[in-house]
Write a protein that holds these residues in place. Structure first.
Motif, PDB file in Angstrom:
ATOM      1  N   TRP A 168      -8.975   2.444  -3.583  1.00 20.69           N
ATOM      2  CA  TRP A 168      -8.143   1.434  -2.897  1.00 20.69           C
ATOM      3  C   TRP A 168      -7.595   1.979  -1.584  1.00 20.69           C
ATOM      4  O   TRP A 168      -7.603   1.305  -0.557  1.00 20.69           O
ATOM      5  CB  TRP A 168      -6.988   0.982  -3.800  1.00 20.69           C
ATOM      6  CG  TRP A 168      -7.434   0.120  -4.938  1.00 20.69           C
ATOM      7  CD1 TRP A 168      -7.422   0.462  -6.264  1.00 20.69           C
ATOM      8  CD2 TRP A 168      -7.978  -1.208  -4.865  1.00 20.69           C
ATOM      9  NE1 TRP A 168      -7.923  -0.573  -7.010  1.00 20.69           N
ATOM     10  CE2 TRP A 168      -8.265  -1.606  -6.189  1.00 20.69           C
ATOM     11  CE3 TRP A 168      -8.241  -2.086  -3.831  1.00 20.69           C
ATOM     12  CZ2 TRP A 168      -8.800  -2.855  -6.497  1.00 20.69           C
ATOM     13  CZ3 TRP A 168      -8.783  -3.344  -4.135  1.00 20.69           C
ATOM     14  CH2 TRP A 168      -9.053  -3.711  -5.449  1.00 20.69           C
ATOM     15  N   TRP A 219      -8.409   0.532   2.355  1.00 25.46           N
ATOM     16  CA  TRP A 219      -7.448   0.212   3.424  1.00 25.46           C
ATOM     17  C   TRP A 219      -7.747   1.024   4.676  1.00 25.46           C
ATOM     18  O   TRP A 219      -7.625   0.516   5.798  1.00 25.46           O
ATOM     19  CB  TRP A 219      -6.010   0.443   2.936  1.00 25.46           C
ATOM     20  CG  TRP A 219      -5.509  -0.714   2.127  1.00 25.46           C
ATOM     21  CD1 TRP A 219      -5.415  -0.793   0.762  1.00 25.46           C
ATOM     22  CD2 TRP A 219      -5.097  -1.996   2.621  1.00 25.46           C
ATOM     23  NE1 TRP A 219      -4.962  -2.037   0.389  1.00 25.46           N
ATOM     24  CE2 TRP A 219      -4.751  -2.790   1.510  1.00 25.46           C
ATOM     25  CE3 TRP A 219      -4.978  -2.545   3.887  1.00 25.46           C
ATOM     26  CZ2 TRP A 219      -4.300  -4.105   1.626  1.00 25.46           C
ATOM     27  CZ3 TRP A 219      -4.528  -3.866   4.018  1.00 25.46           C
ATOM     28  CH2 TRP A 219      -4.197  -4.618   2.890  1.00 25.46           C
ATOM     29  N   GLY A 264      -0.811  -5.833  -1.567  1.00 21.03           N
ATOM     30  CA  GLY A 264      -1.529  -5.697  -0.300  1.00 21.03           C
ATOM     31  C   GLY A 264      -0.598  -5.996   0.862  1.00 21.03           C
ATOM     32  O   GLY A 264       0.562  -5.573   0.878  1.00 21.03           O
ATOM     33  N   GLU A 281       2.926  -1.974  -3.644  1.00 14.76           N
ATOM     34  CA  GLU A 281       1.592  -1.716  -3.098  1.00 14.76           C
ATOM     35  C   GLU A 281       1.374  -0.212  -2.921  1.00 14.76           C
ATOM     36  O   GLU A 281       2.256   0.492  -2.433  1.00 14.76           O
ATOM     37  CB  GLU A 281       1.431  -2.456  -1.751  1.00 14.76           C
ATOM     38  CG  GLU A 281       0.240  -2.055  -0.918  1.00 14.76           C
ATOM     39  CD  GLU A 281      -1.106  -2.210  -1.618  1.00 14.76           C
ATOM     40  OE1 GLU A 281      -1.345  -3.234  -2.289  1.00 14.76           O
ATOM     41  OE2 GLU A 281      -1.920  -1.288  -1.510  1.00 14.76           O
ATOM     42  N   ARG A 306      -1.741 -12.625  -7.701  1.00 19.45           N
ATOM     43  CA  ARG A 306      -3.022 -13.068  -7.155  1.00 19.45           C
ATOM     44  C   ARG A 306      -3.745 -11.800  -6.675  1.00 19.45           C
ATOM     45  O   ARG A 306      -3.192 -11.038  -5.888  1.00 19.45           O
ATOM     46  CB  ARG A 306      -2.809 -14.052  -6.007  1.00 19.45           C
ATOM     47  CG  ARG A 306      -4.118 -14.579  -5.421  1.00 19.45           C
ATOM     48  CD  ARG A 306      -4.512 -13.900  -4.136  1.00 19.45           C
ATOM     49  NE  ARG A 306      -5.858 -14.251  -3.719  1.00 19.45           N
ATOM     50  CZ  ARG A 306      -6.505 -13.611  -2.742  1.00 19.45           C
ATOM     51  NH1 ARG A 306      -5.946 -12.614  -2.090  1.00 19.45           N
ATOM     52  NH2 ARG A 306      -7.736 -13.948  -2.452  1.00 19.45           N
ATOM     53  N   GLY A 307      -4.934 -11.583  -7.222  1.00 17.55           N
ATOM     54  CA  GLY A 307      -5.685 -10.395  -6.822  1.00 17.55           C
ATOM     55  C   GLY A 307      -5.145  -9.120  -7.445  1.00 17.55           C
ATOM     56  O   GLY A 307      -5.459  -8.028  -6.970  1.00 17.55           O
ATOM     57  N   SER A 308      -4.315  -9.228  -8.467  1.00 14.01           N
ATOM     58  CA  SER A 308      -3.682  -8.045  -9.054  1.00 14.01           C
ATOM     59  C   SER A 308      -4.320  -7.718 -10.410  1.00 14.01           C
ATOM     60  O   SER A 308      -5.051  -6.729 -10.540  1.00 14.01           O
ATOM     61  CB  SER A 308      -2.178  -8.260  -9.197  1.00 14.01           C
ATOM     62  OG  SER A 308      -1.666  -8.949  -8.073  1.00 14.01           O
TER      63      SER A 308
HETATM   64  C1  LIG Z   1      -7.511  -7.120  -4.473  1.00 18.13           C
HETATM   65  S1  LIG Z   1      -6.166  -6.491  -3.571  1.00 18.13           S
HETATM   66  C2  LIG Z   1      -5.054  -7.878  -3.664  1.00 18.13           C
HETATM   67  C3  LIG Z   1      -3.883  -7.783  -2.750  1.00 18.13           C
HETATM   68  C4  LIG Z   1      -2.950  -8.999  -2.767  1.00 18.13           C
HETATM   69  N1  LIG Z   1      -2.459  -9.305  -4.087  1.00 18.13           N
HETATM   70  C5  LIG Z   1      -3.581 -10.195  -2.120  1.00 18.13           C
HETATM   71  O1  LIG Z   1      -3.733 -11.218  -2.789  1.00 18.13           O
HETATM   72  O2  LIG Z   1      -3.923 -10.130  -0.943  1.00 18.13           O
HETATM   73  C6  LIG Z   1      -5.469  -5.333  -4.713  1.00 18.13           C
HETATM   74  C7  LIG Z   1      -4.378  -4.475  -4.103  1.00 18.13           C
HETATM   75  O3  LIG Z   1      -3.802  -3.672  -5.106  1.00 18.13           O
HETATM   76  C8  LIG Z   1      -3.507  -2.390  -4.577  1.00 18.13           C
HETATM   77  N2  LIG Z   1      -3.452  -1.491  -5.739  1.00 18.13           N
HETATM   78  C9  LIG Z   1      -4.474  -1.116  -6.534  1.00 18.13           C
HETATM   79  N3  LIG Z   1      -4.038  -0.329  -7.527  1.00 18.13           N
HETATM   80  C10 LIG Z   1      -2.689  -0.216  -7.365  1.00 18.13           C
HETATM   81  C11 LIG Z   1      -1.662   0.462  -8.080  1.00 18.13           C
HETATM   82  N4  LIG Z   1      -1.929   1.189  -9.180  1.00 18.13           N
HETATM   83  N5  LIG Z   1      -0.400   0.354  -7.639  1.00 18.13           N
HETATM   84  C12 LIG Z   1      -0.095  -0.392  -6.541  1.00 18.13           C
HETATM   85  N6  LIG Z   1      -1.038  -1.063  -5.816  1.00 18.13           N
HETATM   86  C13 LIG Z   1      -2.312  -0.968  -6.226  1.00 18.13           C
HETATM   87  C14 LIG Z   1      -4.633  -2.122  -3.597  1.00 18.13           C
HETATM   88  O4  LIG Z   1      -4.313  -1.162  -2.614  1.00 18.13           O
HETATM   89  C15 LIG Z   1      -4.856  -3.513  -3.008  1.00 18.13           C
HETATM   90  O5  LIG Z   1      -4.074  -3.714  -1.862  1.00 18.13           O
END
Ligand SMILES: C[S@@+](CC[C@H](N)C(=O)[O-])C[C@H]1O[C@@H](n2cnc3c(N)ncnc32)[C@H](O)[C@@H]1O
Length: 212
Positions: free
Chosen positions: A5, A9, A42, A61, A115-117
Protein backbone atom coordinates in the motif's frame (compact mmCIF):
# COMPACT_ATOMS: atom_id res chain seq x y z
CA UNK A 1 0.58 -6.04 2.47
CA UNK A 2 1.43 -2.82 4.31
CA UNK A 3 4.51 -2.25 2.12
CA UNK A 4 2.41 -2.80 -1.00
CA UNK A 5 0.00 0.00 0.00
CA UNK A 6 2.82 2.38 0.88
CA UNK A 7 4.41 1.66 -2.50
CA UNK A 8 1.13 2.23 -4.33
CA UNK A 9 0.97 5.72 -2.88
CA UNK A 10 4.61 6.36 -3.76
CA UNK A 11 4.11 5.44 -7.41
CA UNK A 12 0.59 6.87 -7.65
CA UNK A 13 -1.21 3.56 -8.32
CA UNK A 14 -4.43 4.73 -6.65
CA UNK A 15 -7.06 3.87 -9.23
CA UNK A 16 -9.69 3.47 -6.50
CA UNK A 17 -9.60 7.17 -5.63
CA UNK A 18 -12.77 9.07 -6.59
CA UNK A 19 -11.87 12.77 -6.90
CA UNK A 20 -15.52 13.81 -6.75
CA UNK A 21 -16.37 11.46 -3.88
CA UNK A 22 -18.69 8.48 -3.85
CA UNK A 23 -22.11 8.91 -5.47
CA UNK A 24 -23.87 6.32 -3.28
CA UNK A 25 -22.66 8.03 -0.12
CA UNK A 26 -24.26 11.27 -1.28
CA UNK A 27 -27.38 9.47 -2.34
CA UNK A 28 -28.05 7.41 0.77
CA UNK A 29 -26.19 8.84 3.78
CA UNK A 30 -28.72 10.55 6.04
CA UNK A 31 -26.87 11.10 9.34
CA UNK A 32 -25.86 14.40 10.86
CA UNK A 33 -24.26 15.22 14.20
CA UNK A 34 -22.33 11.96 14.30
CA UNK A 35 -18.74 11.12 15.08
CA UNK A 36 -17.91 9.19 11.95
CA UNK A 37 -15.07 6.68 11.76
CA UNK A 38 -13.56 6.21 8.28
CA UNK A 39 -11.03 3.36 8.37
CA UNK A 40 -8.40 3.05 5.60
CA UNK A 41 -9.52 6.40 4.27
CA UNK A 42 -6.83 7.20 1.67
CA UNK A 43 -7.29 10.83 0.65
CA UNK A 44 -11.00 10.34 0.12
CA UNK A 45 -13.10 13.37 -0.77
CA UNK A 46 -15.85 11.66 1.23
CA UNK A 47 -14.25 12.94 4.44
CA UNK A 48 -15.08 16.47 3.33
CA UNK A 49 -18.59 15.61 2.27
CA UNK A 50 -19.39 13.79 5.51
CA UNK A 51 -18.15 16.79 7.48
CA UNK A 52 -20.21 19.14 5.32
CA UNK A 53 -23.30 17.23 6.49
CA UNK A 54 -22.66 18.29 10.09
CA UNK A 55 -20.63 15.31 11.24
CA UNK A 56 -17.20 15.21 12.81
CA UNK A 57 -14.99 12.84 10.89
CA UNK A 58 -11.93 10.78 11.79
CA UNK A 59 -10.07 8.94 9.06
CA UNK A 60 -7.27 6.46 9.63
CA UNK A 61 -4.71 5.91 6.90
CA UNK A 62 -1.39 4.12 6.64
CA UNK A 63 0.32 6.36 4.11
CA UNK A 64 1.54 9.78 5.19
CA UNK A 65 1.68 10.72 1.52
CA UNK A 66 -2.07 10.17 1.32
CA UNK A 67 -2.73 12.16 4.47
CA UNK A 68 -0.66 15.18 3.42
CA UNK A 69 -2.10 15.00 -0.11
CA UNK A 70 -5.59 15.23 1.39
CA UNK A 71 -4.76 18.45 3.22
CA UNK A 72 -2.71 19.97 0.40
CA UNK A 73 -5.15 19.20 -2.42
CA UNK A 74 -8.08 20.53 -0.44
CA UNK A 75 -6.11 23.55 0.73
CA UNK A 76 -6.78 22.74 4.36
CA UNK A 77 -4.47 23.71 7.16
CA UNK A 78 -3.84 21.26 9.96
CA UNK A 79 -2.36 21.21 13.41
CA UNK A 80 -0.71 18.20 14.97
CA UNK A 81 -1.07 17.64 18.71
CA UNK A 82 0.70 14.26 18.68
CA UNK A 83 2.74 12.21 16.19
CA UNK A 84 0.60 10.93 13.33
CA UNK A 85 -2.42 13.06 14.22
CA UNK A 86 -3.57 15.75 11.78
CA UNK A 87 -6.45 17.98 12.88
CA UNK A 88 -7.90 20.25 10.22
CA UNK A 89 -7.98 23.86 11.34
CA UNK A 90 -11.56 25.18 11.49
CA UNK A 91 -13.01 21.90 10.16
CA UNK A 92 -14.23 18.83 12.07
CA UNK A 93 -11.87 16.49 10.28
CA UNK A 94 -9.02 14.52 11.85
CA UNK A 95 -6.74 12.13 10.07
CA UNK A 96 -4.65 9.65 11.98
CA UNK A 97 -1.67 8.28 10.09
CA UNK A 98 -0.70 4.72 10.98
CA UNK A 99 -1.75 1.10 10.93
CA UNK A 100 -5.50 0.93 11.56
CA UNK A 101 -5.05 -2.14 13.75
CA UNK A 102 -2.96 -0.03 16.15
CA UNK A 103 -5.56 2.74 16.30
CA UNK A 104 -6.91 2.59 19.85
CA UNK A 105 -6.58 6.20 21.00
CA UNK A 106 -10.25 6.98 20.45
CA UNK A 107 -13.46 4.98 20.51
CA UNK A 108 -17.20 5.54 20.90
CA UNK A 109 -17.72 6.53 17.26
CA UNK A 110 -21.42 6.48 16.50
CA UNK A 111 -21.15 6.03 12.73
CA UNK A 112 -18.99 4.05 10.34
CA UNK A 113 -18.28 4.82 6.71
CA UNK A 114 -16.43 2.02 4.94
CA UNK A 115 -15.74 2.31 1.24
CA UNK A 116 -12.69 0.56 -0.17
CA UNK A 117 -11.67 -0.58 3.32
CA UNK A 118 -13.09 -4.03 4.12
CA UNK A 119 -12.74 -4.94 0.44
CA UNK A 120 -9.07 -3.91 0.48
CA UNK A 121 -8.22 -6.66 2.96
CA UNK A 122 -7.62 -10.35 2.28
CA UNK A 123 -10.05 -12.90 3.74
CA UNK A 124 -7.85 -13.90 6.67
CA UNK A 125 -7.55 -10.29 7.88
CA UNK A 126 -11.20 -9.24 7.48
CA UNK A 127 -12.50 -10.86 10.72
CA UNK A 128 -9.87 -8.96 12.73
CA UNK A 129 -10.75 -5.75 10.87
CA UNK A 130 -14.44 -6.20 11.72
CA UNK A 131 -13.70 -7.01 15.37
CA UNK A 132 -11.35 -4.04 15.74
CA UNK A 133 -13.86 -1.73 14.07
CA UNK A 134 -16.63 -2.95 16.38
CA UNK A 135 -14.42 -2.14 19.37
CA UNK A 136 -14.23 1.48 18.20
CA UNK A 137 -17.98 1.96 17.65
CA UNK A 138 -20.90 2.41 19.98
CA UNK A 139 -23.28 -0.57 20.16
CA UNK A 140 -25.95 1.12 18.05
CA UNK A 141 -23.64 2.94 15.63
CA UNK A 142 -24.97 3.73 12.15
CA UNK A 143 -23.20 1.63 9.57
CA UNK A 144 -22.62 2.44 5.92
CA UNK A 145 -20.50 -0.07 4.01
CA UNK A 146 -19.78 -0.34 0.30
CA UNK A 147 -18.53 -3.67 -1.04
CA UNK A 148 -17.91 -5.21 -4.44
CA UNK A 149 -19.32 -8.39 -5.92
CA UNK A 150 -17.69 -10.28 -8.79
CA UNK A 151 -16.51 -13.76 -9.68
CA UNK A 152 -13.49 -14.12 -7.38
CA UNK A 153 -12.48 -17.36 -9.15
CA UNK A 154 -11.73 -15.36 -12.30
CA UNK A 155 -9.64 -12.61 -10.73
CA UNK A 156 -8.04 -11.76 -7.42
CA UNK A 157 -8.38 -8.64 -5.30
CA UNK A 158 -7.98 -6.08 -4.04
CA UNK A 159 -10.72 -5.11 -4.12
CA UNK A 160 -11.93 -8.48 -2.87
CA UNK A 161 -15.43 -9.75 -3.57
CA UNK A 162 -17.51 -10.26 -0.45
CA UNK A 163 -20.57 -12.48 -0.11
CA UNK A 164 -23.69 -11.25 1.66
CA UNK A 165 -23.19 -14.01 4.25
CA UNK A 166 -19.72 -12.74 5.11
CA UNK A 167 -20.83 -9.11 5.40
CA UNK A 168 -23.87 -9.94 7.50
CA UNK A 169 -21.68 -12.19 9.65
CA UNK A 170 -19.68 -9.08 10.61
CA UNK A 171 -22.57 -6.63 10.67
CA UNK A 172 -25.95 -8.35 11.21
CA UNK A 173 -27.69 -4.95 11.34
CA UNK A 174 -26.85 -4.11 7.74
CA UNK A 175 -29.41 -4.22 4.97
CA UNK A 176 -28.66 -4.13 1.30
CA UNK A 177 -29.56 -0.68 0.04
CA UNK A 178 -28.40 -0.89 -3.58
CA UNK A 179 -26.43 -2.99 -6.03
CA UNK A 180 -25.40 -1.65 -9.37
CA UNK A 181 -23.24 -2.53 -12.33
CA UNK A 182 -19.87 -0.82 -11.95
CA UNK A 183 -17.92 -2.66 -14.65
CA UNK A 184 -17.07 0.63 -16.33
CA UNK A 185 -15.13 1.73 -13.24
CA UNK A 186 -13.57 -1.55 -12.13
CA UNK A 187 -9.79 -2.04 -12.11
CA UNK A 188 -8.42 -2.82 -15.60
CA UNK A 189 -6.99 -6.12 -14.31
CA UNK A 190 -10.55 -7.41 -14.01
CA UNK A 191 -11.36 -6.57 -17.61
CA UNK A 192 -8.07 -8.21 -18.65
CA UNK A 193 -9.14 -11.32 -16.72
CA UNK A 194 -12.33 -11.45 -18.80
CA UNK A 195 -14.81 -10.36 -16.14
CA UNK A 196 -18.08 -9.17 -17.62
CA UNK A 197 -19.90 -8.48 -14.37
CA UNK A 198 -18.72 -6.30 -11.50
CA UNK A 199 -21.12 -4.81 -8.99
CA UNK A 200 -20.80 -2.26 -6.25
CA UNK A 201 -23.08 -3.05 -3.32
CA UNK A 202 -24.26 -0.52 -0.76
CA UNK A 203 -25.10 -1.71 2.77
CA UNK A 204 -26.67 0.44 5.43
CA UNK A 205 -28.12 -0.03 8.91
CA UNK A 206 -31.36 1.54 10.08
CA UNK A 207 -32.90 2.03 6.65
CA UNK A 208 -36.19 3.84 7.08
CA UNK A 209 -36.86 5.34 3.68
CA UNK A 210 -35.94 4.34 0.17
CA UNK A 211 -34.93 7.26 -2.03
CA UNK A 212 -34.78 6.72 -5.77
C1 LIG B 1 -8.53 0.78 -1.65
S1 LIG B 1 -7.87 2.13 -0.78
C2 LIG B 1 -9.38 2.95 -0.31
C3 LIG B 1 -9.18 4.33 0.23
C4 LIG B 1 -10.48 5.08 0.58
N1 LIG B 1 -11.31 4.35 1.51
C5 LIG B 1 -11.23 5.48 -0.65
O1 LIG B 1 -12.38 5.06 -0.80
O2 LIG B 1 -10.70 6.22 -1.47
C6 LIG B 1 -7.34 1.37 0.72
C7 LIG B 1 -6.53 2.31 1.61
O3 LIG B 1 -6.25 1.66 2.83
C8 LIG B 1 -4.94 2.00 3.25
N2 LIG B 1 -4.53 0.92 4.16
C9 LIG B 1 -4.28 -0.37 3.84
N3 LIG B 1 -3.98 -1.08 4.94
C10 LIG B 1 -4.06 -0.22 5.99
C11 LIG B 1 -3.88 -0.35 7.39
N4 LIG B 1 -3.55 -1.53 7.95
N5 LIG B 1 -4.05 0.73 8.17
C12 LIG B 1 -4.40 1.93 7.63
N6 LIG B 1 -4.60 2.12 6.29
C13 LIG B 1 -4.42 1.06 5.49
C14 LIG B 1 -4.14 2.10 1.96
O4 LIG B 1 -2.97 2.89 2.08
C15 LIG B 1 -5.18 2.73 1.03
O5 LIG B 1 -5.10 4.13 1.04
Amino acid sequence: MIDAWIERWQVGRIGWHEPGGNASLKRYWDQTGCRVLVPLCGKSADLLWLESQGNSVTGVELSELAVTAFFDENELEYSSSSPGRFDAVDRNITMVCGDYFDFVEESGFDALYDRGSLVALPADVRPDYAAHTRSLLTQDACLFVITVDYDQTRADGPPFSLSADEILGYWPDLERRDRYDDLANCPPKFIDAGLTEFYEVVWQSGITTVRR
